[in-house]
Structures are given as structure tokens and as C-alpha cells.
Design a protein around this motif. Structure first.
Motif: not given
Length: 220
Positions: A40-50
Motif C-alpha cells: 500500500x502507498x500512503x500517498x495514493x490514499x484518499x482524503x475526501x476522494x482525492x
């Protein structure tokens, strides 16, 4: 309010406010090694869909900075895809596995950073950082005549982002390993101005628990 923490330096109030140019360097090359198994890559995790890396770039682009540079490395193609159509300069760091110093150097050496009076170093995994925070740091740097180090703090404890004057570029280029700008700041001999931005100065998402607590959702 900014606080000068080195009284031995000259009074910065004597320096004229300038429109010193600031380039933002977003460090987004790391391997997310603390996110556990599964790649898993944290920078690809989404915040409010982004995706987080896109959110960080949008925050930077909304600021008073002259340019925004994103240094990529691990899973570069996916990170670049998450940044598609944004007016940022992408810099690939093939040596990202050597540590943060190599990414910082890659950003400073970017053509878009060349000639800037200061470099604002921003970590891509800090979802609490806002455009207001970045502008406060840039404004403090300009009010100091572009001649001081400016760093975000929370309750007096140093955090991120940090603005480094152009005069420290040579010191950045000598960094090695998994280190950032902290050692440079303590040995620079320049005045250091602290800007308290609250908890955001320390809020990063190194682990799945950190990410969930910050309101993110892991995707890939």
C-alpha cells in the motif's frame, strides 16, 4: 506569530520586506515502508476522494509560491498519474532508496527551483497543511528580506514545512542518507523564525493507523 529564536543575529525588523520568490519542493519519492504488507502507498490514499499526493500539490499550487516541484521515485508512474493535469514540475529521483537527502537535492537542482530566493520544503504525507499555513511561512520569509530560515512549529516544537534561503543550497547539496534540513538549520548561522501552525506541523501519516486517524482511506 513568528518568533526569532536566535537573538545573536541582527534584528530582522531592520530588513525591508521583499517579494522574495519561493519555490515549493514537495517530497513524494519515499517507499511508504511503514504501511505494512501488501504494498500500500500512503500517498495514493484518499482524503475526501482525492489522493493525498494530489491534495498536497493542490494546497501548494493555491499558495503565493512562484512554482511547485514534486520529486517522485517509488511507484513513480502512479504518483505522476495522481498528479495529472496539474501545473507542477515533476522531477524523478532514481536514487530515492538512498534516503530523503537525495530527493531534497533533486528538487533543489530542478530548473524551476534555480534562481528562487527560497525553497519551501514540504512533505507530501502531511494532510493537515493548508494553503494558509504555507502563505504564512512565505510571508514571514519575505518580511525577513529572504535572509532567514523559516520553519513551522507547534507549541515550540519544530516541524514542517521549512523555508530555506538560497544561500543554503550548497549545504543541501552536501546532505547524504535519510536526513532532511534539520541539521542545516542548526548549523547555518542564519536567523531562524518559527511560525506556529498548530498540530498540522507534526501530523504525518506514516502508518495505516495514522492515516485512518487523519481521515484518510487506503486505496492501493
Amino acid at each position: 506569530m513568528p518568533i526569532e529564536n536566535d537573538p545573536q543575529q541582527r534584528d530582522l525588523s531592520e530588513l525591508p520586506s521583499t517579494k522574495a520568490s519561493v519555490a515549493i519542493v514537495i517530497l513524494a519519492a519515499g517507499k511508504s515502508s511503514r504501511m505494512g504488507r501488501g504494498g500500500k502507498h500512503k500517498l495514493l490514499a484518499e482524503f475526501d476522494g482525492i489522493p493525498l499526493v494530489r491534495r498536497s500539490a493542490l494546497t501548494a499550487l493555491g499558495s503565493d509560491a512562484a512554482s511547485v516541484i514534486v520529486v517522485t521515485g517509488h511507484r513513480r508512474r502512479e504518483i505522476e498519474a495522481a498528479l495529472s493535469e496539474l501545473p507542477v514540475t515533476l522531477v524523478d529521483n532514481p536514487d530515492y532508496a538512498d534516503g530523503m537527502a537525495s530527493s531534497l537535492i533533486a528538487g533543489v537542482l530542478s530548473k524551476r527551483a534555480d534562481g528562487a530566493d527560497g525553497i519551501l520544503v514540504m512533505l507530501a504525507d502531511m494532510p493537515g497543511i493548508s494553503t494558509v499555513h504555507i502563505n504564512a511561512l512565505i510571508s514571514t520569509f519575505r518580511n525577513a528580506g529572504g535572509e532567514a530560515v523559516v520553519r513551522a512549529v507547534s507549541g515550540g516544537k519544530p516541524g514542517n514545512p521549512v523555508v530555506l534561503p538560497h544561500s543554503l543550497d550548497h549545504a543541501v547539496l552536501r546532505l547524504k542518507g535519510d536526513v532532511g534540513a534539520r541539521d542545516i538549520i542548526t548549523t547555518s548561522g542564519l536567523s531562524v523564525l518559527d511560525v506556529d501552525i498548530g498540530d498540522a506541523a507534526h501530523l504525518d501519516v506514516d502508518t495505516p493507523d495514522d492515516l485512518l486517524a487523519a481521515g484518510g482511506a487506503m486505496k492501493s
